[in-house]
Design a protein around this motif. Structure first.
Motif, PDB file in Angstrom:
ATOM      1  N   ASN A   1       0.834  -1.211   0.000  1.00 34.52           N
ATOM      2  CA  ASN A   1       0.000   0.000   0.000  1.00 34.52           C
ATOM      3  C   ASN A   1       0.863   1.254   0.000  1.00 34.52           C
ATOM      4  O   ASN A   1       0.579   2.211  -0.725  1.00 34.52           O
ATOM      5  N   ALA A   2       1.915   1.255   0.802  1.00 33.38           N
ATOM      6  CA  ALA A   2       2.821   2.406   0.839  1.00 33.38           C
ATOM      7  C   ALA A   2       3.504   2.595  -0.511  1.00 33.38           C
ATOM      8  O   ALA A   2       3.655   3.732  -0.984  1.00 33.38           O
ATOM      9  N   LEU A   3       3.897   1.513  -1.163  1.00 35.48           N
ATOM     10  CA  LEU A   3       4.507   1.616  -2.496  1.00 35.48           C
ATOM     11  C   LEU A   3       3.538   2.220  -3.505  1.00 35.48           C
ATOM     12  O   LEU A   3       3.910   3.088  -4.302  1.00 35.48           O
ATOM     13  N   ARG A   4       2.289   1.760  -3.479  1.00 34.98           N
ATOM     14  CA  ARG A   4       1.299   2.300  -4.413  1.00 34.98           C
ATOM     15  C   ARG A   4       1.035   3.774  -4.145  1.00 34.98           C
ATOM     16  O   ARG A   4       0.914   4.573  -5.075  1.00 34.98           O
ATOM     17  N   GLN A   5       0.953   4.138  -2.883  1.00 34.09           N
ATOM     18  CA  GLN A   5       0.733   5.539  -2.539  1.00 34.09           C
ATOM     19  C   GLN A   5       1.899   6.393  -3.024  1.00 34.09           C
ATOM     20  O   GLN A   5       1.699   7.460  -3.598  1.00 34.09           O
ATOM     21  N   PHE A   6       3.114   5.919  -2.783  1.00 30.86           N
ATOM     22  CA  PHE A   6       4.289   6.666  -3.224  1.00 30.86           C
ATOM     23  C   PHE A   6       4.324   6.764  -4.745  1.00 30.86           C
ATOM     24  O   PHE A   6       4.609   7.828  -5.297  1.00 30.86           O
ATOM     25  N   ASP A   7       4.019   5.674  -5.432  1.00 29.42           N
ATOM     26  CA  ASP A   7       4.034   5.687  -6.890  1.00 29.42           C
ATOM     27  C   ASP A   7       3.024   6.693  -7.439  1.00 29.42           C
ATOM     28  O   ASP A   7       3.352   7.467  -8.340  1.00 29.42           O
ATOM     29  N   GLN A   8       1.830   6.714  -6.897  1.00 29.43           N
ATOM     30  CA  GLN A   8       0.825   7.670  -7.369  1.00 29.43           C
ATOM     31  C   GLN A   8       1.249   9.096  -7.049  1.00 29.43           C
ATOM     32  O   GLN A   8       1.118   9.991  -7.877  1.00 29.43           O
ATOM     33  N   TRP A   9       1.769   9.297  -5.865  1.00 30.63           N
ATOM     34  CA  TRP A   9       2.260  10.622  -5.499  1.00 30.63           C
ATOM     35  C   TRP A   9       3.376  11.052  -6.451  1.00 30.63           C
ATOM     36  O   TRP A   9       3.417  12.195  -6.906  1.00 30.63           O
ATOM     37  N   SER A  10       4.287  10.143  -6.772  1.00 29.11           N
ATOM     38  CA  SER A  10       5.407  10.437  -7.666  1.00 29.11           C
ATOM     39  C   SER A  10       4.916  10.792  -9.065  1.00 29.11           C
ATOM     40  O   SER A  10       5.439  11.711  -9.710  1.00 29.11           O
ATOM     41  N   ARG A  11       3.918  10.075  -9.552  1.00 28.91           N
ATOM     42  CA  ARG A  11       3.337  10.388 -10.865  1.00 28.91           C
ATOM     43  C   ARG A  11       2.765  11.799 -10.877  1.00 28.91           C
ATOM     44  O   ARG A  11       2.958  12.552 -11.830  1.00 28.91           O
ATOM     45  N   ASP A  12       2.058  12.151  -9.812  1.00 33.75           N
ATOM     46  CA  ASP A  12       1.470  13.485  -9.713  1.00 33.75           C
ATOM     47  C   ASP A  12       2.552  14.564  -9.628  1.00 33.75           C
ATOM     48  O   ASP A  12       2.428  15.628 -10.235  1.00 33.75           O
ATOM     49  N   ALA A  13       3.610  14.287  -8.889  1.00 30.44           N
ATOM     50  CA  ALA A  13       4.715  15.245  -8.764  1.00 30.44           C
ATOM     51  C   ALA A  13       5.376  15.475 -10.119  1.00 30.44           C
ATOM     52  O   ALA A  13       5.680  16.618 -10.489  1.00 30.44           O
ATOM     53  N   ALA A  14       5.603  14.410 -10.871  1.00 30.81           N
ATOM     54  CA  ALA A  14       6.197  14.550 -12.203  1.00 30.81           C
ATOM     55  C   ALA A  14       5.289  15.395 -13.097  1.00 30.81           C
ATOM     56  O   ALA A  14       5.765  16.284 -13.818  1.00 30.81           O
ATOM     57  N   LYS A  15       3.998  15.125 -13.027  1.00 34.03           N
ATOM     58  CA  LYS A  15       3.039  15.873 -13.847  1.00 34.03           C
ATOM     59  C   LYS A  15       3.066  17.361 -13.505  1.00 34.03           C
ATOM     60  O   LYS A  15       3.006  18.211 -14.397  1.00 34.03           O
ATOM     61  N   ARG A  16       3.185  17.681 -12.226  1.00 37.60           N
ATOM     62  CA  ARG A  16       3.258  19.095 -11.806  1.00 37.60           C
ATOM     63  C   ARG A  16       4.503  19.776 -12.368  1.00 37.60           C
ATOM     64  O   ARG A  16       4.535  20.999 -12.490  1.00 37.60           O
ATOM     65  N   HIS A  17       5.515  19.006 -12.705  1.00 34.67           N
ATOM     66  CA  HIS A  17       6.747  19.552 -13.287  1.00 34.67           C
ATOM     67  C   HIS A  17       6.770  19.416 -14.817  1.00 34.67           C
ATOM     68  O   HIS A  17       7.810  19.596 -15.441  1.00 34.67           O
ATOM     69  N   GLY A  18       5.624  19.062 -15.401  1.00 37.37           N
ATOM     70  CA  GLY A  18       5.521  18.984 -16.856  1.00 37.37           C
ATOM     71  C   GLY A  18       6.076  17.714 -17.465  1.00 37.37           C
ATOM     72  O   GLY A  18       6.355  17.677 -18.665  1.00 37.37           O
ATOM     73  N   LEU A  19       6.222  16.679 -16.653  1.00 35.04           N
ATOM     74  CA  LEU A  19       6.801  15.422 -17.126  1.00 35.04           C
ATOM     75  C   LEU A  19       5.828  14.274 -16.908  1.00 35.04           C
ATOM     76  O   LEU A  19       4.967  14.334 -16.038  1.00 35.04           O
ATOM     77  N   THR A  20       6.043  13.217 -17.660  1.00 38.65           N
ATOM     78  CA  THR A  20       5.371  11.967 -17.353  1.00 38.65           C
ATOM     79  C   THR A  20       6.215  11.230 -16.318  1.00 38.65           C
ATOM     80  O   THR A  20       7.396  11.557 -16.092  1.00 38.65           O
ATOM     81  N   HIS A  21       5.612  10.234 -15.728  1.00 34.61           N
ATOM     82  CA  HIS A  21       6.331   9.403 -14.759  1.00 34.61           C
ATOM     83  C   HIS A  21       7.550   8.758 -15.434  1.00 34.61           C
ATOM     84  O   HIS A  21       8.641   8.716 -14.854  1.00 34.61           O
ATOM     85  N   ALA A  22       7.376   8.290 -16.657  1.00 25.86           N
ATOM     86  CA  ALA A  22       8.472   7.642 -17.388  1.00 25.86           C
ATOM     87  C   ALA A  22       9.601   8.629 -17.682  1.00 25.86           C
ATOM     88  O   ALA A  22      10.783   8.265 -17.613  1.00 25.86           O
ATOM     89  N   GLN A  23       9.258   9.864 -18.011  1.00 23.54           N
ATOM     90  CA  GLN A  23      10.298  10.864 -18.271  1.00 23.54           C
ATOM     91  C   GLN A  23      11.097  11.159 -17.004  1.00 23.54           C
ATOM     92  O   GLN A  23      12.310  11.318 -17.052  1.00 23.54           O
ATOM     93  N   HIS A  24      10.404  11.223 -15.885  1.00 25.27           N
ATOM     94  CA  HIS A  24      11.108  11.426 -14.613  1.00 25.27           C
ATOM     95  C   HIS A  24      12.055  10.257 -14.354  1.00 25.27           C
ATOM     96  O   HIS A  24      13.210  10.456 -13.972  1.00 25.27           O
ATOM     97  N   GLN A  25      11.591   9.026 -14.575  1.00 20.01           N
ATOM     98  CA  GLN A  25      12.426   7.854 -14.365  1.00 20.01           C
ATOM     99  C   GLN A  25      13.637   7.861 -15.302  1.00 20.01           C
ATOM    100  O   GLN A  25      14.749   7.500 -14.904  1.00 20.01           O
ATOM    101  N   LEU A  26      13.424   8.290 -16.544  1.00 22.19           N
ATOM    102  CA  LEU A  26      14.520   8.416 -17.504  1.00 22.19           C
ATOM    103  C   LEU A  26      15.576   9.382 -16.980  1.00 22.19           C
ATOM    104  O   LEU A  26      16.774   9.077 -16.978  1.00 22.19           O
TER     105      LEU A  26
END
Length: 134
Positions: free
Chosen positions: A15-40
């Motif tokens: 559950n903590a991993l899923r919460q962090f992953d969703q939060w991370s996706r949202d954070a990337a989006k706020r910076h104009g990136l996709t989750h994959a671009q952030h990971q790249l």
């Protein structure tokens, strides 16, 4: 056989991993990136290859195929976050680096990610501890 406590720890962790992953996706989006671009960008910055990682190294790090990595790099390069350079000894090989804008964006994302991980740390500290027979 797994115990109830082990199932509870595993569920809390997932559950903590899923919460962090969703939060991370949202954070990337706020910076104009996709989750994959952030990971790249993180894979580029975290690479230990002195000249910068190759497309193949990025594909391996992201667990994607070479052509998928290339498409992701193309899209991130269009945003001005990533630059390619040809290897001086083997012009078939391309190395990747973050641009100044990429460094700034990744630094901002990293700062908020570290803070979020600090926020989540108590979740892991309060998990039931394994017993000697777990």
């Amino acid at each position: 056989m797994a115990t109830d406590a082990q199932y509870q720890r595993l569920l809390a962790f997932r559950n903590a991993l899923r919460q962090f992953d969703q939060w991370s996706r949202d954070a990337a989006k706020r910076h104009g990136l996709t989750h994959a671009q952030h990971q790249l960008m993180l894979a580029i910055r975290g690479s230990t290859t002195p000249q910068g990682p190759t497309v193949g190294e990025i594909a391996d790090a992201l667990l994607v195929r070479h052509h998928t990595a290339t498409e992701l790099i193309d899209r991130t390069e269009e945003l001005g976050m990533v630059a390619r350079t040809r290897d001086k000894e083997d012009s078939r090989r391309v190395h990747l680096a973050l641009t100044e804008h990429g460094h700034e964006t990744l630094a901002a994302l990293t700062a908020v990610h570290v803070e979020e991980l600090r926020r989540l740390a108590p979740i892991f500290e309060t998990l039931p501890r394994p017993r000697a027979d777990d």
